[in-house]
Design an enzyme around this catalytic site. Structure first.
Site, PDB file in Angstrom:
ATOM      1  N   ARG A  85       1.321  -0.893   0.657  1.00 26.80           N
ATOM      2  CA  ARG A  85      -0.062   0.051   0.040  1.00 26.80           C
ATOM      3  C   ARG A  85       1.065   1.616   0.003  1.00 26.80           C
ATOM      4  NH1 ARG A  85      -3.111  -2.876  -1.718  1.00 26.80           N
ATOM      5  NH2 ARG A  85      -5.652  -3.496  -0.287  1.00 26.80           N
TER       6      ARG A  85
ATOM      7  N   HIS B 122      -0.639  -0.050  -9.860  1.00 23.83           N
ATOM      8  CA  HIS B 122      -1.545  -0.611  -8.681  1.00 23.83           C
ATOM      9  C   HIS B 122      -2.214  -2.138  -9.672  1.00 23.83           C
ATOM     10  CE1 HIS B 122      -3.766  -0.639  -4.612  1.00 23.83           C
ATOM     11  NE2 HIS B 122      -3.756  -1.921  -5.284  1.00 23.83           N
TER      12      HIS B 122
HETATM   13  N1  LIG Z   1      -0.257  -4.235  -5.551  1.00 17.96           N
HETATM   14  C1  LIG Z   1      -1.313  -4.934  -5.178  1.00 17.96           C
HETATM   15  O1  LIG Z   1      -1.428  -5.159  -6.571  1.00 17.96           O
HETATM   16  C2  LIG Z   1      -1.675  -6.401  -4.084  1.00 17.96           C
HETATM   17  C3  LIG Z   1      -1.132  -5.403  -3.072  1.00 17.96           C
HETATM   18  N2  LIG Z   1      -2.194  -6.351  -1.887  1.00 17.96           N
HETATM   19  C4  LIG Z   1      -1.595  -6.189  -0.508  1.00 17.96           C
HETATM   20  O2  LIG Z   1      -0.759  -7.320   0.145  1.00 17.96           O
HETATM   21  C5  LIG Z   1      -0.796  -7.035   1.206  1.00 17.96           C
HETATM   22  C6  LIG Z   1      -0.491  -8.525   1.890  1.00 17.96           C
HETATM   23  O3  LIG Z   1      -1.374  -9.735   1.333  1.00 17.96           O
HETATM   24  P1  LIG Z   1      -1.011 -11.256   2.240  1.00 17.96           P
HETATM   25  O4  LIG Z   1       0.517 -11.713   2.481  1.00 17.96           O
HETATM   26  O5  LIG Z   1      -2.367 -12.026   1.684  1.00 17.96           O
HETATM   27  O6  LIG Z   1      -1.615 -10.770   3.964  1.00 17.96           O
HETATM   28  P2  LIG Z   1      -1.242 -11.541   4.745  1.00 17.96           P
HETATM   29  O7  LIG Z   1      -2.402 -11.012   5.807  1.00 17.96           O
HETATM   30  O8  LIG Z   1      -1.047 -13.128   5.090  1.00 17.96           O
HETATM   31  O9  LIG Z   1      -0.357 -11.035   5.212  1.00 17.96           O
HETATM   32  C7  LIG Z   1      -0.188 -10.425   5.979  1.00 17.96           C
HETATM   33  C8  LIG Z   1       1.724 -10.659   6.944  1.00 17.96           C
HETATM   34  O10 LIG Z   1       1.919  -9.270   7.354  1.00 17.96           O
HETATM   35  C9  LIG Z   1       2.221  -9.310   9.004  1.00 17.96           C
HETATM   36  N3  LIG Z   1       2.238  -7.985   9.733  1.00 17.96           N
HETATM   37  C10 LIG Z   1       1.130  -7.664   9.767  1.00 17.96           C
HETATM   38  N4  LIG Z   1       1.131  -6.676  10.907  1.00 17.96           N
HETATM   39  C11 LIG Z   1       2.611  -6.510  11.155  1.00 17.96           C
HETATM   40  C12 LIG Z   1       3.860  -5.714  11.739  1.00 17.96           C
HETATM   41  N5  LIG Z   1       2.542  -4.627  12.776  1.00 17.96           N
HETATM   42  N6  LIG Z   1       4.455  -6.138  12.218  1.00 17.96           N
HETATM   43  C13 LIG Z   1       5.236  -6.641  10.895  1.00 17.96           C
HETATM   44  N7  LIG Z   1       4.549  -8.241  10.600  1.00 17.96           N
HETATM   45  C14 LIG Z   1       3.060  -7.808  10.643  1.00 17.96           C
HETATM   46  C15 LIG Z   1       1.591 -10.556   9.208  1.00 17.96           C
HETATM   47  O11 LIG Z   1       2.962 -11.459  10.073  1.00 17.96           O
HETATM   48  P3  LIG Z   1       1.770 -13.260  10.924  1.00 17.96           P
HETATM   49  O12 LIG Z   1       1.972 -13.730   9.931  1.00 17.96           O
HETATM   50  O13 LIG Z   1       2.502 -13.008  11.969  1.00 17.96           O
HETATM   51  O14 LIG Z   1       0.711 -12.386  11.107  1.00 17.96           O
HETATM   52  C16 LIG Z   1       1.482 -11.085   7.755  1.00 17.96           C
HETATM   53  O15 LIG Z   1       3.166 -12.458   7.753  1.00 17.96           O
HETATM   54  C17 LIG Z   1      -2.279  -6.583   1.585  1.00 17.96           C
HETATM   55  O16 LIG Z   1      -3.098  -6.476   2.794  1.00 17.96           O
HETATM   56  C18 LIG Z   1      -2.673  -5.400   0.265  1.00 17.96           C
HETATM   57  O17 LIG Z   1      -2.368  -5.110   1.064  1.00 17.96           O
HETATM   58  C19 LIG Z   1      -2.142  -7.247  -2.413  1.00 17.96           C
HETATM   59  C20 LIG Z   1      -3.116  -7.830  -3.245  1.00 17.96           C
HETATM   60  C21 LIG Z   1      -2.445  -7.225  -4.078  1.00 17.96           C
HETATM   61  O1  LIG Z   2      -4.213  -4.622  -3.891  1.00 14.67           O
HETATM   62  C1  LIG Z   2      -5.209  -5.125  -3.662  1.00 14.67           C
HETATM   63  C2  LIG Z   2      -5.391  -6.276  -2.784  1.00 14.67           C
HETATM   64  O2  LIG Z   2      -6.161  -7.694  -3.970  1.00 14.67           O
HETATM   65  O3  LIG Z   2      -5.740  -5.904  -1.881  1.00 14.67           O
END
Ligand SMILES: NC(=O)C1=CN([C@@H]2O[C@H](COP(=O)(O)OP(=O)(O)OC[C@H]3O[C@@H](n4cnc5c(N)ncnc54)[C@H](OP(=O)(O)O)[C@@H]3O)[C@@H](O)[C@H]2O)C=CC1
Ligand SMILES: O=CC(=O)O
Length: 313
Positions: free
Chosen positions: A228, A276
């Site tokens: 983001r 994006h």
């Molecule tokens: N650019 C694009 O086209 C897209 C962007 N995205 C973005 O990617 C992000 C990630 O997606 P996804 O992998 O499915 O999400 P997940 O919820 O599966 O993974 C999030 C990860 O971040 C970690 N995390 C969360 N908060 C913290 C913190 N405060 N400190 C350290 N680590 C933290 C979590 O830790 P833990 O495992 O310990 O819970 C987890 O490992 C989405 O939220 C979205 O914003 C998604 C799709 C498309």
């Molecule tokens: O940014 C896209 C999403 O699926 O989140």
């Protein structure tokens, strides 16, 4: 079973037909303003408040993306938008992990093979072989090691790069060094040459990629923001590029989207930009995942993908 659908840009008919095919006994309809009929499930992106508010009969709300920050931020101002006890689900992978892997691996290889330097030399008509980078100097650090970050880390480890990840809880991914929590963040950053962000947008992660973080990276670091825009302090990145601390950046997401024409990011020679699309929702995979999750809920099971309102992701 009644399913309602709202997405501001998706091909609604395609989704209505697709969900109908996957759950033949369901009645699937497009939600329209004024529709206050009950529903069992709602598939949404940027839902109007009145679509969900008061519908405590809902058995599940599905966000049609991986990140749920836009829904959760609307909940801050309209706490009744999601009735208490109604679970919110998000898309877990559904074809996004492969897209993220393609994006991250291709860009890391581009930097590692110094194609950015050769492009700059080409513009000066200069034939100049440069020294190769060494893998041992090219440690990749993935912020966020969940569904997408974990897969991205895995795909880069398969290319034999030293890979580490940072998350809230410790991970046990083969070949990847896991760091967890704020107390291990400095160790994670120290020596990281390529920083890839796949964190969710939460109050704890807003502005996390700032001068303080960038200054802890290895010299001539690279930054890839795939999560983001609000994670990155754009002026801090520009300053780090100017000082040479950061060599280049690849940005897919921005604090303001579409990125305004007058943003200095557009003109910076060492910033690459995509609009994006690092990983987009693949409708068929997403619908199959939602249908499977609905079947699990109907059987009384606890499917994965439920968002923790407490953790904010
Ligand atoms: N650019 C694009 O086209 C897209 C962007 N995205 C973005 O990617 C992000 C990630 O997606 P996804 O992998 O499915 O999400 P997940 O919820 O599966 O993974 C999030 C990860 O971040 C970690 N995390 C969360 N908060 C913290 C913190 N405060 N400190 C350290 N680590 C933290 C979590 O830790 P833990 O495992 O310990 O819970 C987890 O490992 C989405 O939220 C979205 O914003 C998604 C799709 C498309
Ligand atoms: O940014 C896209 C999403 O699926 O989140």
């Amino acid at each position: 079973m009644d399913i309602i659908f709202h997405h501001p840009t998706f091909d609604t008919q395609f989704w209505l037909d697709g969900m109908q095919q996957l759950i033949p006994d369901a009645r699937v309809r497009q939600w329209r303003p004024g529709d206050n009929q009950p529903a069992d499930y709602a598939l949404v992106w940027h839902p109007p408040v009145e679509m969900l508010s008061g519908h405590s009969e809902l058995k599940g709300v599905f966000a049609l993306g991986a990140g749920v920050d836009s829904i959760l931020s609307k909940l801050q101002t309209h706490p009744d938008m999601l009735p208490e006890g109604v679970p919110l689900f998000r898309l877990e992978d559904t074809g996004m992990a492969l897209q993220m892997q393609e994006y991250a691996v291709s860009q890391v290889l581009h930097w590692f093979r110094r194609f950015d330097d050769y492009q700059a030399l080409k513009l000066q008509a200069k034939w100049l072989p440069l020294e190769d980078y060494r893998r041992e100097d090219f440690t990749i650090g993935v912020l966020g090691a969940g569904v997408l970050g974990g897969k991205v880390a895995e795909s880069l480890a398969a290319w034999d790069f030293p890979v580490r990840c940072w998350s809230r809880s410790k991970k046990n991914y083969p070949g990847i060094t896991s760091y967890a929590g704020n107390e291990e963040l400095s160790d994670f950053l120290n020596g990281t040459r390529v920083l890839i962000n796949l964190l969710p947008n939460t109050p704890q992660t807003v502005g996390i990629i700032n001068s303080q973080m960038l200054n802890q990276l290895a010299d001539e670091a690279y930054v890839m923001n795939l999560a983001r825009g609000v994670h990155l302090v754009e002026n801090d990145l520009l300053a780090a590029l100017d000082s040479g601390k950061v060599k280049a950046a690849m940005l897919d997401v921005f604090a303001k989207e579409p990125l305004p024409e007058n943003s200095p990011l557009w003109k910076h020679p060492r910033i690459a930009i995509t609009p994006h699309l690092a990983a987009v929702t693949r409708p068929q995979e997403a619908m199959e995942y939602i249908a499977k999750t609905i079947r699990e809920i109907e059987k009384g099971e606890s499917p994965s993908g439920q968002v923790s309102l407490h953790n904010g992701y």
